[in-house]
Design an enzyme around this catalytic site. Sequence first.
Site, mmCIF file in Angstrom:
data_model
loop_
_atom_site.group_PDB
_atom_site.id
_atom_site.type_symbol
_atom_site.label_atom_id
_atom_site.label_comp_id
_atom_site.label_asym_id
_atom_site.label_seq_id
_atom_site.Cartn_x
_atom_site.Cartn_y
_atom_site.Cartn_z
ATOM 1 N N CYS A 179 0.875 -1.180 0.000
ATOM 2 C CA CYS A 179 0.000 0.000 0.000
ATOM 3 C C CYS A 179 0.907 1.224 0.000
ATOM 4 O O CYS A 179 1.953 1.223 -0.633
ATOM 5 C CB CYS A 179 -0.959 -0.013 1.192
ATOM 6 N N GLY A 180 0.520 2.279 0.714
ATOM 7 C CA GLY A 180 1.367 3.458 0.784
ATOM 8 C C GLY A 180 2.519 3.310 1.755
ATOM 9 O O GLY A 180 3.663 3.642 1.452
#
Length: 283
Positions: A241-242
């Site tokens: 993800c981030g």
Amino acid sequence: MPIEDPMVSADWLKSHLESPDIRVIDASWIPPWSEASAPGAAKRLYSQAHIPGAVYFDIDDIADEDSSLPHMLPSPEKFSSRVRKLGLGDGHRLVVYDRSGFMASARVWWMFRVMGHSDIKVLDGGWQAWEASGGPVDDMPPIPGERHFTVRFQNQLLKNFTQVQQASSDEQTTILDARPEGRFSGKDPEPREGLSSGHIPGSFSTPATTLVDSSGCLKSKQELEDILGSHLSAPHLVTSCGSGVSAALILLALHRLGRDDAALYDGSWTDWASQPNPDIATA
């Protein structure tokens, strides 16, 4: 043996809240780019109201302070020391929740599993579901007694840059990215300044928001099967993800579907896009 569902309902927790082996964790976290973000903001929310007996777990504090990346997994020694002081340890059945649905609580669930404590569940729907159910609320912090925590490190549940770089060209491994599709495709900017958007070559877009229903709960097995079914037969699964938070929500969904062996890329896109001359795919 069948794999237990990783979630519990607010009604289940209400009926088990007084059980002597149950311990509740508030993992509320506010992303640094959020308008509501401010030093200590999430802990102030906890101080104002939390599930009775819940201790506060800060993913930015119980982290590797030597890393330049946000909230990276701490050493087993640090993790054990911190959770012992929170009164969390061997023989406890843990339930974790937060105020962002269950994004940060999913990461805490993963952290405990990496450290070898598998008896942990996530409150489905998080704080909002607890309030909607009429669950009791407290503003007094508990005074936990220290509890021994035995680490049995599960390194197969954790991946680093080098491992993911190799996996990106490995047909045996499927990488699932929890960021919004616009960031995955490179059309939208990353919220962290200086990071290019795009994705790890060979990875698949699986926005975390698609795994949650309109009530804020994890979707049913059938609904998740419709989204993730084509990836379930992959020999190896890795989520990203981030910065390693919402990727854990994909892990919850995979766990509900019977895959408890998927790993999380700690550092995720923040780590990948910060490398010298990173290999970034778009569109």
